[in-house]
Motif scaffolding. Structure first.
Motif, PDB file in Angstrom:
ATOM      1  N   LEU A  53      -9.691  74.576 -39.990  1.00  0.00           N
ATOM      2  CA  LEU A  53     -10.390  73.292 -39.874  1.00  0.00           C
ATOM      3  C   LEU A  53      -9.579  72.347 -39.017  1.00  0.00           C
ATOM      4  CD1 LEU A  53     -11.493  72.465 -43.541  1.00  0.00           C
ATOM      5  CD2 LEU A  53     -12.757  73.693 -41.772  1.00  0.00           C
ATOM      6  N   ARG A  54     -10.268  71.722 -38.060  1.00  0.00           N
ATOM      7  CA  ARG A  54      -9.632  70.625 -37.315  1.00  0.00           C
ATOM      8  C   ARG A  54     -10.427  69.368 -37.648  1.00  0.00           C
ATOM      9  NH1 ARG A  54      -9.510  74.395 -32.891  1.00  0.00           N
ATOM     10  NH2 ARG A  54      -7.389  75.111 -32.539  1.00  0.00           N
ATOM     11  N   PRO A  55      -9.893  68.532 -38.541  1.00  0.00           N
ATOM     12  CA  PRO A  55     -10.658  67.352 -38.997  1.00  0.00           C
ATOM     13  C   PRO A  55     -11.038  66.462 -37.819  1.00  0.00           C
ATOM     14  CG  PRO A  55      -8.588  67.583 -40.191  1.00  0.00           C
ATOM     15  CD  PRO A  55      -8.549  68.584 -39.102  1.00  0.00           C
ATOM     16  N   HIS A  56     -12.243  65.850 -37.881  1.00  0.00           N
ATOM     17  CA  HIS A  56     -12.673  64.970 -36.789  1.00  0.00           C
ATOM     18  C   HIS A  56     -11.816  63.704 -36.745  1.00  0.00           C
ATOM     19  CE1 HIS A  56     -16.838  67.029 -37.103  1.00  0.00           C
ATOM     20  NE2 HIS A  56     -16.034  67.674 -36.289  1.00  0.00           N
ATOM     21  N   GLY A  57     -11.395  63.252 -37.888  1.00  0.00           N
ATOM     22  CA  GLY A  57     -10.561  62.048 -37.936  1.00  0.00           C
ATOM     23  C   GLY A  57      -9.802  62.042 -39.247  1.00  0.00           C
ATOM     24  N   GLY A  79       1.096  71.261 -39.275  1.00  0.00           N
ATOM     25  CA  GLY A  79       1.389  70.221 -38.292  1.00  0.00           C
ATOM     26  C   GLY A  79       1.742  70.898 -36.984  1.00  0.00           C
ATOM     27  N   GLY A  80       3.010  70.818 -36.590  1.00  0.00           N
ATOM     28  CA  GLY A  80       3.456  71.470 -35.358  1.00  0.00           C
ATOM     29  C   GLY A  80       3.884  72.911 -35.565  1.00  0.00           C
ATOM     30  N   ALA A  81       3.850  73.389 -36.814  1.00  0.00           N
ATOM     31  CA  ALA A  81       4.229  74.770 -37.169  1.00  0.00           C
ATOM     32  C   ALA A  81       5.640  75.117 -36.699  1.00  0.00           C
ATOM     33  CB  ALA A  81       3.215  75.779 -36.622  1.00  0.00           C
ATOM     34  N   SER A  82       6.547  74.149 -36.798  1.00  0.00           N
ATOM     35  CA  SER A  82       7.932  74.432 -36.383  1.00  0.00           C
ATOM     36  C   SER A  82       8.858  74.579 -37.581  1.00  0.00           C
ATOM     37  CB  SER A  82       8.430  73.316 -35.469  1.00  0.00           C
ATOM     38  OG  SER A  82       8.638  72.130 -36.206  1.00  0.00           O
ATOM     39  N   ASN A  83       8.292  74.605 -38.794  1.00  0.00           N
ATOM     40  CA  ASN A  83       9.169  74.677 -39.969  1.00  0.00           C
ATOM     41  C   ASN A  83      10.005  75.952 -39.939  1.00  0.00           C
ATOM     42  OD1 ASN A  83       8.062  76.802 -42.085  1.00  0.00           O
ATOM     43  ND2 ASN A  83       6.293  75.842 -41.082  1.00  0.00           N
ATOM     44  N   CYS A  84      11.150  75.892 -40.589  1.00  0.00           N
ATOM     45  CA  CYS A  84      12.085  77.027 -40.583  1.00  0.00           C
ATOM     46  C   CYS A  84      12.155  77.666 -41.968  1.00  0.00           C
ATOM     47  CB  CYS A  84      13.483  76.554 -40.218  1.00  0.00           C
ATOM     48  SG  CYS A  84      13.622  75.837 -38.601  1.00  0.00           S
ATOM     49  N   SER A  85      11.064  77.653 -42.715  1.00  0.00           N
ATOM     50  CA  SER A  85      11.161  78.106 -44.098  1.00  0.00           C
ATOM     51  C   SER A  85      10.024  79.031 -44.520  1.00  0.00           C
ATOM     52  CB  SER A  85      11.168  76.880 -45.021  1.00  0.00           C
ATOM     53  OG  SER A  85       9.980  76.140 -44.818  1.00  0.00           O
ATOM     54  N   LEU A  96      -6.832  77.015 -43.399  1.00  0.00           N
ATOM     55  CA  LEU A  96      -5.751  76.345 -42.668  1.00  0.00           C
ATOM     56  C   LEU A  96      -6.278  74.999 -42.180  1.00  0.00           C
ATOM     57  CD1 LEU A  96      -2.848  76.922 -41.666  1.00  0.00           C
ATOM     58  CD2 LEU A  96      -3.851  77.871 -39.580  1.00  0.00           C
ATOM     59  N   LEU A  97      -5.613  73.928 -42.596  1.00  0.00           N
ATOM     60  CA  LEU A  97      -6.037  72.582 -42.211  1.00  0.00           C
ATOM     61  C   LEU A  97      -5.093  72.101 -41.115  1.00  0.00           C
ATOM     62  CD1 LEU A  97      -7.902  70.159 -42.883  1.00  0.00           C
ATOM     63  CD2 LEU A  97      -6.180  69.430 -44.540  1.00  0.00           C
ATOM     64  N   ASP A  98      -5.595  72.146 -39.877  1.00  0.00           N
ATOM     65  CA  ASP A  98      -4.743  71.854 -38.718  1.00  0.00           C
ATOM     66  C   ASP A  98      -4.761  70.351 -38.432  1.00  0.00           C
ATOM     67  OD1 ASP A  98      -3.441  71.679 -36.331  1.00  0.00           O
ATOM     68  OD2 ASP A  98      -4.507  73.346 -35.374  1.00  0.00           O
ATOM     69  N   LEU A  99      -3.623  69.703 -38.686  1.00  0.00           N
ATOM     70  CA  LEU A  99      -3.545  68.245 -38.546  1.00  0.00           C
ATOM     71  C   LEU A  99      -3.006  67.828 -37.188  1.00  0.00           C
ATOM     72  CD1 LEU A  99      -2.012  67.963 -42.084  1.00  0.00           C
ATOM     73  CD2 LEU A  99      -4.269  67.101 -41.467  1.00  0.00           C
ATOM     74  N   SER A 100      -2.723  68.818 -36.328  1.00  0.00           N
ATOM     75  CA  SER A 100      -2.046  68.487 -35.065  1.00  0.00           C
ATOM     76  C   SER A 100      -2.928  67.660 -34.131  1.00  0.00           C
ATOM     77  CB  SER A 100      -1.558  69.764 -34.371  1.00  0.00           C
ATOM     78  OG  SER A 100      -2.654  70.601 -34.088  1.00  0.00           O
ATOM     79  N   GLY A 101      -4.258  67.718 -34.346  1.00  0.00           N
ATOM     80  CA  GLY A 101      -5.154  66.924 -33.488  1.00  0.00           C
ATOM     81  C   GLY A 101      -5.203  65.452 -33.879  1.00  0.00           C
ATOM     82  N   LEU A 102      -4.700  65.122 -35.057  1.00  0.00           N
ATOM     83  CA  LEU A 102      -4.677  63.709 -35.483  1.00  0.00           C
ATOM     84  C   LEU A 102      -3.396  63.099 -34.925  1.00  0.00           C
ATOM     85  CD1 LEU A 102      -5.822  64.173 -39.189  1.00  0.00           C
ATOM     86  CD2 LEU A 102      -7.209  63.634 -37.189  1.00  0.00           C
ATOM     87  N   ASP A 103      -3.437  62.786 -33.623  1.00  0.00           N
ATOM     88  CA  ASP A 103      -2.184  62.483 -32.911  1.00  0.00           C
ATOM     89  C   ASP A 103      -2.180  61.111 -32.252  1.00  0.00           C
ATOM     90  OD1 ASP A 103      -4.052  62.978 -31.027  1.00  0.00           O
ATOM     91  OD2 ASP A 103      -2.913  64.490 -29.923  1.00  0.00           O
ATOM     92  N   GLN A 104      -2.857  60.167 -32.913  1.00  0.00           N
ATOM     93  CA  GLN A 104      -2.896  58.812 -32.347  1.00  0.00           C
ATOM     94  C   GLN A 104      -1.734  57.956 -32.857  1.00  0.00           C
ATOM     95  OE1 GLN A 104      -5.294  57.841 -30.043  1.00  0.00           O
ATOM     96  NE2 GLN A 104      -5.563  60.066 -30.197  1.00  0.00           N
ATOM     97  N   ILE A 105      -1.079  57.287 -31.899  1.00  0.00           N
ATOM     98  CA  ILE A 105      -0.122  56.239 -32.307  1.00  0.00           C
ATOM     99  C   ILE A 105      -0.978  54.994 -32.508  1.00  0.00           C
ATOM    100  CG2 ILE A 105       1.857  54.842 -31.589  1.00  0.00           C
ATOM    101  CD1 ILE A 105       2.739  57.276 -29.881  1.00  0.00           C
ATOM    102  N   LEU A 106      -1.122  54.543 -33.745  1.00  0.00           N
ATOM    103  CA  LEU A 106      -2.097  53.503 -34.065  1.00  0.00           C
ATOM    104  C   LEU A 106      -1.574  52.114 -33.725  1.00  0.00           C
ATOM    105  CD1 LEU A 106      -3.106  55.057 -37.500  1.00  0.00           C
ATOM    106  CD2 LEU A 106      -4.446  55.118 -35.383  1.00  0.00           C
TER     107      LEU A 106
END
Ligand SMILES: Cc1cc2nc3c(=O)[nH]c(=O)nc-3n(C[C@H](O)[C@H](O)[C@H](O)COP(=O)(O)OP(=O)(O)OC[C@H]3O[C@@H](n4cnc5c(N)ncnc54)[C@H](O)[C@@H]3O)c2cc1C
Length: 621
Positions: A53-57, A79-85, A96-106
């Motif tokens: 899922l890529r949430p619309h907002g 998120g960025g899937a860079s975790n080391c664990s 899988l809830l992909d939050l990487s598209g919620l990328d606005q600096i508000l």
């Protein structure tokens, strides 16, 4: 890195029904190639979800989570899937809830030194947006170009400059969190009462989804200079780090590479590091020109006492050259093509020499199954990344790797350290949780999970081990967590704030930490600190007859804020039966499990009493 198999899967048919229900809130993907690609982390660990899922907002997250609760669907945030664990374990029955598209600096509020961001903003994008304002967000993980701010918060990420500026916890002002039942809460650093924000930070996506964050900013230092010392023995390098810390100078960063690390890196990058050195130490000093001149002089003198070579870089180009190898250490691990496991042990800083010796003794013991163990890390915080390399087709490798990991963990714990300083537990260090924590301590953490996520739908299989028979039921503790979450605790006014009548006080100058019995008065404590020429930001100079335990248990406002930033650990009782437990340690960084000590701040004994407290201190200038 070891291969992990997701522990259990949800129901695939239910996931299909859920897909239809959430279609108005998110882009829904079932493409296997996309699912496989998005379900893996930077190291290749992960799995294939039934749905992406890529949430619309960000406002769509609450309805998505409500629907997930209704359909009883397990959600794995990304998120960025860079975790080391191994922190994301999607399976066919999970979403899988992909939050990487919620990328606005508000918002960037330069007057109040803060920024409001969506969770998927990449750390380095935020830094780039802040730079023209002369500001930065202090957390600077080496993965800044990959990791999201939401991921930084949920892993409580550190980075080279955490030594002077603190970890992510120290820079989060508030978060909006959607809980697994779809309800939304806002947690702020200046909320009075138990520090729930502190528990959510570092919770590895298991308690709620961060949908918005307000983070603190600071001015970029006017001047930064870098120094490098090379040492003939690792012991001399490690002793130098302890000497720098004890000098009273607080460098912006103190990084470490041992002989295997230097040689391993050189195979892929021309680092320019001295290849005959047994270890190198990289140090940044920053501030005004005057401050840098002062600190650099002291650091250089300490380096020259033991180093075979000292290099100083004052210009940006020279500084970048000095840092080039260290910042590429993670890339070289992947490029090696070898099997590897990245450790993340943190010990009190004065114990680094013993930790380094223990790691290399382990490598020597298992040389038939392993290639070598290279150590790099944020040594100024006592945080080392022993990275174990092995040939994937060596049949002796799996058992040697397991034995080596166990030995390294045991050594760190025996030195008063922890199993993970910044990477988190995920699935990879879950096996070590019962070594780090007693059954009571695990049970307390399980109560936290249950209070936030009673149905166990969020990020399943991460962080907490399977329940053991030795874990007690902690009904009162769990009820107190639920109370805090739903609007306030109601502690028994007769609840003891301290236990054990401990008034002992000790400082460790090589680690800059203070261990104090909760029944010591502020008067006693201030006298002791004064005599040793150190200060502790948590200890006020008013209300001297109060005990330090009473202060922490009842703190509000500025006193609470000061405690939050320097509290490292606490020996406590757990309210059910006043069972003894320890959360945190005498280490500068510790992200093993939920940051349970935070609950005891301003809680008036609702979770139990305080026995001993551990704080950061500073040398008086
Ligand atoms: C090359 C490299 C160098 C690194 N260096 C450092 C370092 O110096 N210091 C350090 O601390 N770490 C370091 N890391 C680890 C990693 O980058 C950090 O933990 C980072 O904060 C993870 O962010 P992310 O967005 O990639 O999170 P992800 O990997 O996407 O997610 C991490 C966990 O949080 C969950 N999650 C993600 N977003 C949310 C959200 N918004 N709400 C709730 N749960 C969420 C996920 O399910 C997962 O369990 C490094 C990693 C790499 C690959």
């Amino acid at each position: 890195m070891s291969t992990q198999t997701p522990q259990h899967s949800g129901d695939v048919t239910v996931v299909d029904e859920f897909a239809q229900a959430v279609a108005s809130h998110a882009d829904v993907t079932t493409d296997q190639a996309v699912l496989a690609e998005r379900g893996r982390d930077y190291w290749g660990v992960g799995g294939v979800a039934g749905l992406l899922l890529r949430p619309h907002g960000r406002d769509d997250i609450a309805p998505i989570m409500r629907l997930a609760a209704q359909h009883h669907v397990e959600i794995v945030p990304r998120g960025g899937a860079s975790n080391c664990s191994g922190g994301m374990m999607p399976t066919a029955g999970r979403v899988l809830l992909d939050l990487s598209g919620l990328d606005q600096i508000l918002e960037i509020d330069t007057g109040n030194y803060c920024a409001r961001v969506e969770p998927g903003v990449i750390n380095s994008d935020l830094q780039a947006a802040l730079e023209p304002h002369g500001l930065c967000f202090s957390p600077d993980p080496v993965s800044a170009h990959l990791a999201t701010v939401g991921g930084n918060i949920i892993e409580n990420a550190g980075g080279p400059h955490a030594l002077k500026y603190g970890v992510t916890y120290n820079h989060v002002l508030s978060v909006v969190v959607v809980l697994p039942d779809g309800s939304t809460i806002r947690l702020s650093a200046d909320d009075d009462g138990p520090d729930l924000l502190g528990v959510v930070i570092g919770s590895e996506g298991t308690l709620g989804i961060i949908t918005e964050a307000t983070v603190a900013l600071r001015p970029i230092a006017a001047v930064t200079h870098s120094l490098m010392g090379a040492f003939a023995t690792a012991r001399e390098g490690a002793d130098t780090i302890a000497a720098v810390i004890a000098s009273g100078v607080v460098p912006a960063a103190v990084e470490w590479l041992d002989r295997s690390g230097i040689a391993g890196l050189q195979q892929f990058y021309d680092t320019g590091y001295p290849l005959d050195a047994d270890s190198i130490v990289l140090i940044d000093v920053d501030g005004t020109a005057q401050e840098v001149a002062h600190d650099q002089k002291i650091v250089e003198r300490v380096l020259r006492e033991r180093a075979t070579e000292v290099r100083i870089a004052e210009e940006d180009k020279a500084r970048a050259a000095l840092w080039y190898g260290r910042l590429n250490a993670p890339n070289s691990v992947v490029q090696s093509g070898k099997g590897f496991f990245i450790g993340d042990v943190t010990v009190p800083r004065d114990r680094i020499p013993e930790m380094q010796e223990a790691i290399q003794a382990t490598a020597a013991r298992h040389c038939d199954g392993l290639l070598f163990i290279a150590v790099c890390g944020h040594a100024g915080d006592g945080d080392l990344h022993p990275t174990t390399f092995y040939d994937k087709d060596n049949p002796l490798a799996p058992s040697a790797l397991e034995a080596a990991n166990n030995e390294i963990i045991e050594a760190a714990l025996a030195l008063g350290g922890t199993i993970t300083g910044e990477h988190g537990v995920g699935t990879e260090k879950i096996q070590f949780m019962t070594r780090r924590f007693t059954p009571v301590e695990i049970a307390a953490q399980r109560s936290i999970k249950k209070a936030f996520d009673p149905a166990g739908l969020l990020n399943p299989g991460i962080m907490l081990p399977e329940r053991s028979a030795a874990e007690p039921e902690l009904d009162a503790f769990g009820a107190a967590v639920r109370g805090a979450l739903t609007g306030g605790i109601s502690p028994d006014p007769r609840a003891p704030l301290t236990a054990g009548e401990n008034t002992d006080i000790a400082v460790n100058l090589g680690n800059l930490s203070l261990v104090v019995g909760a029944d010591a008065t502020l008067d006693q404590l201030n006298g002791y600190l004064d005599e040793r020429g150190v200060t502790c930001a948590a200890v006020p100079t008013t209300g001297q007859e109060r005990t330090i335990g009473e202060l922490v248990a009842t703190a509000t406002g500025v006193e609470r804020a000061a405690i939050r930033h320097v509290l490292l650990g606490a020996d406590v009782t757990v309210v059910d039966g006043q069972l003894p437990a320890r959360f945190g340690a005498e280490t500068m960084k510790d992200v093993a499990g939920y940051d349970t000590k935070r609950l005891y701040i301003g809680a008036h004994g609702a979770f139990g009493a305080l026995r001993t407290l551990i704080f950061k201190i500073a040398v008086k200038t």
